[in-house]
Enzyme design. Sequence first.
Site, short mmCIF file in Angstrom:
data_model
loop_
_atom_site.label_atom_id
_atom_site.label_comp_id
_atom_site.label_asym_id
_atom_site.label_seq_id
_atom_site.Cartn_x
_atom_site.Cartn_y
_atom_site.Cartn_z
N TYR A 151 67.35 29.58 -20.30
CA TYR A 151 66.96 30.56 -21.48
C TYR A 151 67.53 30.04 -22.74
O TYR A 151 66.86 30.32 -23.66
CB TYR A 151 68.30 31.64 -20.93
CG TYR A 151 68.72 32.75 -22.13
CD1 TYR A 151 67.83 33.69 -22.19
CD2 TYR A 151 69.88 32.77 -23.00
CE1 TYR A 151 67.82 34.64 -23.23
CE2 TYR A 151 69.92 33.68 -23.90
CZ TYR A 151 69.24 34.79 -24.18
OH TYR A 151 69.21 35.58 -25.21
N LYS B 239 65.18 29.65 -26.19
CA LYS B 239 66.11 30.03 -27.63
C LYS B 239 65.88 28.97 -28.69
O LYS B 239 65.66 29.07 -29.82
CB LYS B 239 67.15 30.77 -27.33
CG LYS B 239 67.28 31.88 -26.69
CD LYS B 239 66.55 33.14 -27.21
CE LYS B 239 66.33 34.30 -26.66
NZ LYS B 239 65.52 35.31 -27.30
#
Length: 311
Positions: free
Chosen positions: A191, A195
Amino acid sequence: MGVTAVLMLPLLLLGISGLLFIYQEVSRLWSKSAVQNKVVVITDAISGLGKECARVFHTGGARLVLCGKNWERLEILYDALISVADPSKTFTPKLVLLDLSDISCVQDVAKEVLDCYGCVDILINNASMKIKGPAHKISLELDKKIMDANYFGPITLTKALLPDMISRRTGQIVLVNNIQGKLGIPFRTAYAASKHAALGFFDCLRAEVEEYDVVVSTVSPTFIRSYRVDPGQGNWDASIWKFFFRKLTYGVHPVDVAEEVMRTVRRKKQEVFMANPIPKAAVYLRTFFPELFFAVVACGVKEKLSVPEES
């Protein structure tokens, strides 16, 4: 003299409160006028934040294109927007089935939107997929799926709509990112990586398209919490790890983020970081005192691993 001084304080506070209220109302009306008649595309409109963005921009008079990967939930959102809006001041939203993790369909969706409205004024990249776990236990296939949803999907849609904005020399692209685009937290490797990648892409793009008057904005909150979850007092252990990251647990409410996205569009801000002092301090430490930051994070991981898990 003493009585006058005592009375002046509440009157001063009342006056300041009144001025703040007037400012907020004027700002809210100004924000709505900034998106009136604009074609606004919102990805993952069926998420908590997506719904709030849809509500804010719909009441502002935007021509909405609501994207989501579940048609039934899109229709529920559509009905909710129509039921509370003034039809004389709003436009009927367009619904588009879109799963950003399926890169092959993104180009077709972009063409569908452009064929319908002829242009896109504002693109809000809101879609996101999360995963939590040790890096060695997350499969490479899942890593790739996270990157497709959080990085390749948004940039593919952006690239498909960008030539129209450049040719018209107007438009705005908003990336709803996360604090993990600035610093990594353990057990969120895939994740955080996605990002970081997204933030890097849109930072570069901002400079590239400035000459065409296309604005690129990033809004990076901490975690966006659920409607049903509110921060409680809790029984936090007296550890550096939990003190350092406890404020990341619940994050900000979707309503607050949606209103900030609207303000970002109106003011054409380039970057917004929505966080309280603890996460801001974490980003500061990561930038200027990386060794201290890594030591704190490593200490927290050791504490977590040393606690036996409940069955």
